[in-house]
Design a protein around this motif. Structure first.
Motif, PDB file in Angstrom:
ATOM      1  N   THR A 199      -0.621   4.676   5.756  1.00 46.65           N
ATOM      2  CA  THR A 199      -0.786   3.406   5.047  1.00 46.65           C
ATOM      3  C   THR A 199      -0.234   3.514   3.634  1.00 46.65           C
ATOM      4  O   THR A 199       0.523   2.651   3.176  1.00 46.65           O
ATOM      5  CB  THR A 199      -2.274   3.010   4.996  1.00 46.65           C
ATOM      6  N   ALA A 200      -0.616   4.587   2.935  1.00 42.28           N
ATOM      7  CA  ALA A 200      -0.158   4.765   1.555  1.00 42.28           C
ATOM      8  C   ALA A 200       1.354   4.989   1.496  1.00 42.28           C
ATOM      9  O   ALA A 200       2.028   4.521   0.569  1.00 42.28           O
ATOM     10  CB  ALA A 200      -0.897   5.935   0.908  1.00 42.28           C
ATOM     11  N   GLU A 201       1.903   5.688   2.484  1.00 44.85           N
ATOM     12  CA  GLU A 201       3.348   5.926   2.493  1.00 44.85           C
ATOM     13  C   GLU A 201       4.128   4.631   2.719  1.00 44.85           C
ATOM     14  O   GLU A 201       5.273   4.515   2.271  1.00 44.85           O
ATOM     15  CB  GLU A 201       3.702   6.969   3.553  1.00 44.85           C
ATOM     16  N   SER A 202       3.515   3.666   3.375  1.00 44.49           N
ATOM     17  CA  SER A 202       4.203   2.390   3.595  1.00 44.49           C
ATOM     18  C   SER A 202       4.419   1.645   2.276  1.00 44.49           C
ATOM     19  O   SER A 202       5.307   0.794   2.174  1.00 44.49           O
ATOM     20  CB  SER A 202       3.393   1.508   4.560  1.00 44.49           C
ATOM     21  N   TRP A 203       3.624   1.971   1.278  1.00 43.51           N
ATOM     22  CA  TRP A 203       3.771   1.319  -0.032  1.00 43.51           C
ATOM     23  C   TRP A 203       4.975   1.840  -0.804  1.00 43.51           C
ATOM     24  O   TRP A 203       5.379   1.241  -1.795  1.00 43.51           O
ATOM     25  CB  TRP A 203       2.492   1.508  -0.852  1.00 43.51           C
ATOM     26  N   LEU A 204       5.542   2.968  -0.363  1.00 37.77           N
ATOM     27  CA  LEU A 204       6.717   3.524  -1.035  1.00 37.77           C
ATOM     28  C   LEU A 204       7.914   2.586  -0.968  1.00 37.77           C
ATOM     29  O   LEU A 204       8.807   2.644  -1.819  1.00 37.77           O
ATOM     30  CB  LEU A 204       7.096   4.869  -0.403  1.00 37.77           C
ATOM     31  N   ALA A 205       7.952   1.736   0.028  1.00 34.73           N
ATOM     32  CA  ALA A 205       9.091   0.839   0.212  1.00 34.73           C
ATOM     33  C   ALA A 205       9.335  -0.014  -1.035  1.00 34.73           C
ATOM     34  O   ALA A 205      10.480  -0.318  -1.383  1.00 34.73           O
ATOM     35  CB  ALA A 205       8.865  -0.058   1.426  1.00 34.73           C
ATOM     36  N   LYS A 206       8.259  -0.390  -1.723  1.00 32.15           N
ATOM     37  CA  LYS A 206       8.392  -1.235  -2.908  1.00 32.15           C
ATOM     38  C   LYS A 206       8.002  -0.511  -4.201  1.00 32.15           C
ATOM     39  O   LYS A 206       8.279  -1.028  -5.296  1.00 32.15           O
ATOM     40  CB  LYS A 206       7.527  -2.498  -2.756  1.00 32.15           C
ATOM     41  N   HIS A 207       7.379   0.661  -4.077  1.00 37.12           N
ATOM     42  CA  HIS A 207       6.864   1.337  -5.283  1.00 37.12           C
ATOM     43  C   HIS A 207       7.167   2.830  -5.232  1.00 37.12           C
ATOM     44  O   HIS A 207       6.302   3.662  -5.534  1.00 37.12           O
ATOM     45  CB  HIS A 207       5.357   1.106  -5.401  1.00 37.12           C
ATOM     46  N   ASP A 208       8.401   3.170  -4.878  1.00 39.49           N
ATOM     47  CA  ASP A 208       8.729   4.574  -4.629  1.00 39.49           C
ATOM     48  C   ASP A 208       8.704   5.452  -5.873  1.00 39.49           C
ATOM     49  O   ASP A 208       8.586   6.671  -5.771  1.00 39.49           O
ATOM     50  CB  ASP A 208      10.095   4.688  -3.944  1.00 39.49           C
ATOM     51  N   ASN A 209       8.806   4.843  -7.074  1.00 39.41           N
ATOM     52  CA  ASN A 209       8.795   5.633  -8.305  1.00 39.41           C
ATOM     53  C   ASN A 209       7.484   5.503  -9.080  1.00 39.41           C
ATOM     54  O   ASN A 209       7.409   5.900 -10.245  1.00 39.41           O
ATOM     55  CB  ASN A 209       9.959   5.212  -9.218  1.00 39.41           C
ATOM     56  N   PRO A 259       4.220   6.667 -10.374  1.00 39.08           N
ATOM     57  CA  PRO A 259       3.566   7.984 -10.479  1.00 39.08           C
ATOM     58  C   PRO A 259       2.152   8.005  -9.922  1.00 39.08           C
ATOM     59  O   PRO A 259       1.702   9.035  -9.421  1.00 39.08           O
ATOM     60  CB  PRO A 259       3.586   8.271 -11.981  1.00 39.08           C
ATOM     61  N   VAL A 260       1.445   6.871 -10.010  1.00 37.86           N
ATOM     62  CA  VAL A 260       0.077   6.820  -9.489  1.00 37.86           C
ATOM     63  C   VAL A 260       0.087   6.888  -7.969  1.00 37.86           C
ATOM     64  O   VAL A 260      -0.700   7.613  -7.354  1.00 37.86           O
ATOM     65  CB  VAL A 260      -0.647   5.549  -9.975  1.00 37.86           C
ATOM     66  N   LEU A 261       0.993   6.131  -7.349  1.00 37.03           N
ATOM     67  CA  LEU A 261       1.108   6.173  -5.890  1.00 37.03           C
ATOM     68  C   LEU A 261       1.514   7.565  -5.434  1.00 37.03           C
ATOM     69  O   LEU A 261       0.976   8.085  -4.448  1.00 37.03           O
ATOM     70  CB  LEU A 261       2.131   5.144  -5.409  1.00 37.03           C
ATOM     71  N   LEU A 262       2.432   8.188  -6.124  1.00 36.93           N
ATOM     72  CA  LEU A 262       2.892   9.527  -5.742  1.00 36.93           C
ATOM     73  C   LEU A 262       1.759  10.546  -5.847  1.00 36.93           C
ATOM     74  O   LEU A 262       1.639  11.442  -5.007  1.00 36.93           O
ATOM     75  CB  LEU A 262       4.071   9.935  -6.619  1.00 36.93           C
ATOM     76  N   LEU A 263       0.919  10.395  -6.870  1.00 32.97           N
ATOM     77  CA  LEU A 263      -0.243  11.288  -6.990  1.00 32.97           C
ATOM     78  C   LEU A 263      -1.221  11.057  -5.842  1.00 32.97           C
ATOM     79  O   LEU A 263      -1.746  12.002  -5.250  1.00 32.97           O
ATOM     80  CB  LEU A 263      -0.945  11.064  -8.327  1.00 32.97           C
ATOM     81  N   THR A 264      -1.451   9.786  -5.514  1.00 30.80           N
ATOM     82  CA  THR A 264      -2.328   9.450  -4.391  1.00 30.80           C
ATOM     83  C   THR A 264      -1.801  10.041  -3.092  1.00 30.80           C
ATOM     84  O   THR A 264      -2.562  10.600  -2.290  1.00 30.80           O
ATOM     85  CB  THR A 264      -2.462   7.915  -4.265  1.00 30.80           C
ATOM     86  N   LEU A 265      -0.497   9.947  -2.875  1.00 28.99           N
ATOM     87  CA  LEU A 265       0.107  10.515  -1.670  1.00 28.99           C
ATOM     88  C   LEU A 265      -0.068  12.036  -1.648  1.00 28.99           C
ATOM     89  O   LEU A 265      -0.319  12.621  -0.594  1.00 28.99           O
ATOM     90  CB  LEU A 265       1.588  10.149  -1.604  1.00 28.99           C
ATOM     91  N   GLY A 266       0.048  12.657  -2.809  1.00 27.10           N
ATOM     92  CA  GLY A 266      -0.169  14.096  -2.875  1.00 27.10           C
ATOM     93  C   GLY A 266      -1.593  14.469  -2.499  1.00 27.10           C
ATOM     94  O   GLY A 266      -1.824  15.425  -1.746  1.00 27.10           O
ATOM     95  N   ARG A 267      -2.552  13.706  -2.991  1.00 26.25           N
ATOM     96  CA  ARG A 267      -3.958  13.958  -2.643  1.00 26.25           C
ATOM     97  C   ARG A 267      -4.176  13.823  -1.136  1.00 26.25           C
ATOM     98  O   ARG A 267      -4.855  14.650  -0.511  1.00 26.25           O
ATOM     99  CB  ARG A 267      -4.869  12.961  -3.370  1.00 26.25           C
ATOM    100  N   LEU A 268      -3.625  12.756  -0.573  1.00 27.35           N
ATOM    101  CA  LEU A 268      -3.828  12.499   0.852  1.00 27.35           C
ATOM    102  C   LEU A 268      -3.127  13.554   1.708  1.00 27.35           C
ATOM    103  O   LEU A 268      -3.623  13.920   2.779  1.00 27.35           O
ATOM    104  CB  LEU A 268      -3.328  11.099   1.207  1.00 27.35           C
ATOM    105  N   CYS A 269      -1.981  14.044   1.236  1.00 23.00           N
ATOM    106  CA  CYS A 269      -1.306  15.128   1.957  1.00 23.00           C
ATOM    107  C   CYS A 269      -2.150  16.396   1.947  1.00 23.00           C
ATOM    108  O   CYS A 269      -2.235  17.108   2.961  1.00 23.00           O
ATOM    109  CB  CYS A 269       0.058  15.406   1.325  1.00 23.00           C
ATOM    110  N   MET A 270      -2.777  16.679   0.823  1.00 25.84           N
ATOM    111  CA  MET A 270      -3.641  17.865   0.754  1.00 25.84           C
ATOM    112  C   MET A 270      -4.825  17.707   1.703  1.00 25.84           C
ATOM    113  O   MET A 270      -5.244  18.677   2.337  1.00 25.84           O
ATOM    114  CB  MET A 270      -4.123  18.094  -0.681  1.00 25.84           C
ATOM    115  N   ARG A 271      -5.320  16.501   1.814  1.00 25.05           N
ATOM    116  CA  ARG A 271      -6.423  16.269   2.743  1.00 25.05           C
ATOM    117  C   ARG A 271      -5.983  16.518   4.182  1.00 25.05           C
ATOM    118  O   ARG A 271      -6.765  16.945   5.031  1.00 25.05           O
ATOM    119  CB  ARG A 271      -6.947  14.848   2.587  1.00 25.05           C
ATOM    120  N   ASN A 272      -4.703  16.249   4.455  1.00 23.89           N
ATOM    121  CA  ASN A 272      -4.141  16.488   5.784  1.00 23.89           C
ATOM    122  C   ASN A 272      -3.554  17.898   5.923  1.00 23.89           C
ATOM    123  O   ASN A 272      -2.896  18.198   6.917  1.00 23.89           O
ATOM    124  CB  ASN A 272      -3.060  15.448   6.080  1.00 23.89           C
TER     125      ASN A 272
END
Length: 231
Positions: free
Chosen positions: A127-137, A139-152
């Motif tokens: 879900t969070a990665e789908s937001w990259l389409a419009k907000h790929d740069n 920094p807050v989204l990228l940090l969130t994606l990093g957190r979620l990747c660590m959870r996975n």
């Protein structure tokens, strides 16, 4: 009806006012703006108080009593969300934040989404990665994606996302998390660089100007602190 200024920290005040506001709303004897403001503050204080209770059910019940109009208020959702995260009971928060972010992009909601332990970590990441389409740069989204990747347990992908967050102007928190991740991966030299970078970001708003030392002045290394005894 006259509503006097009260002590919002008082349980009795907030609870009684909540019941009174229901009556006022039905009688339609108060302007919308004033009624909305009082209702918002009343339920917000009740929500804060519920957060002090160890039983998360009390918090969830209090949230369910918040009028739907107020639940759309950013202040409410962020407070409720942070209280759930603090209690390690954030699972119900995932669909609420997902809907809020879908309705309107807000980095405060995106940041909190990264702290949510939803019931499906893989789907939450997608879900969070789908937001990259419009907000790929972002920094807050990228940090969130990093957190979620660590959870996975996707350590390499987590490193990539958080590095991008730092490169795109991320916070000292992003530097610190990346440094911790690198340290866990055994890359201590790189970890130290990000610890230092995070520290530099944290103190940047408070620059310190040291006085210049003249060549004739005593070297700081030779100076000593003299303690004067009162004996």
């Amino acid at each position: 009806y006259e509503i006097y200024q009260c002590d919002w920290s008082s349980d009795v005040c907030s609870s009684d006012l909540k019941d009174l506001l229901v009556v006022i709303r039905k009688l339609n004897v108060m302007g919308y703006d004033v009624l909305y403001q009082l209702t918002t503050e009343c339920h917000y204080q009740l929500l804060k108080k519920a957060g002090e209770n160890e039983d998360v059910a009390v918090l969830q019940r209090t949230w369910s009593e918040v009028p739907k109009e107020q639940r759309l208020n950013k202040k409410f959702l962020l407070k409720y969300g942070q209280l759930l995260v603090d209690k390690n009971s954030s699972e119900p928060l995932e669909p609420l934040l997902r809907k809020a972010i879908h309705n309107k992009w807000d980095t405060d909601f995106v940041y909190l989404y990264g702290k949510v332990n939803g019931n499906n970590a893989t789907r939450q990441l997608a879900t969070a990665e789908s937001w990259l389409a419009k907000h790929d740069n972002d920094p807050v989204l990228l940090l969130t994606l990093g957190r979620l990747c660590m959870r996975n347990h996707l350590w390499g992908k987590a490193r990539e996302y958080i590095s991008l967050s730092v490169d795109n102007g991320g916070s000292e928190e992003a530097c610190y998390i990346l440094a911790q991740l690198l340290e866990k991966l055994g890359e201590t030299d790189d970890a130290m660089q990000y610890y230092e970078k995070g520290l530099s970001i944290a103190v940047d708003p408070f620059p310190i100007e040291l006085p210049k030392l003249a060549l004739t002045e005593e070297s700081p290394s030779t100076q000593r602190l003299t303690l004067i005894s009162n004996k």
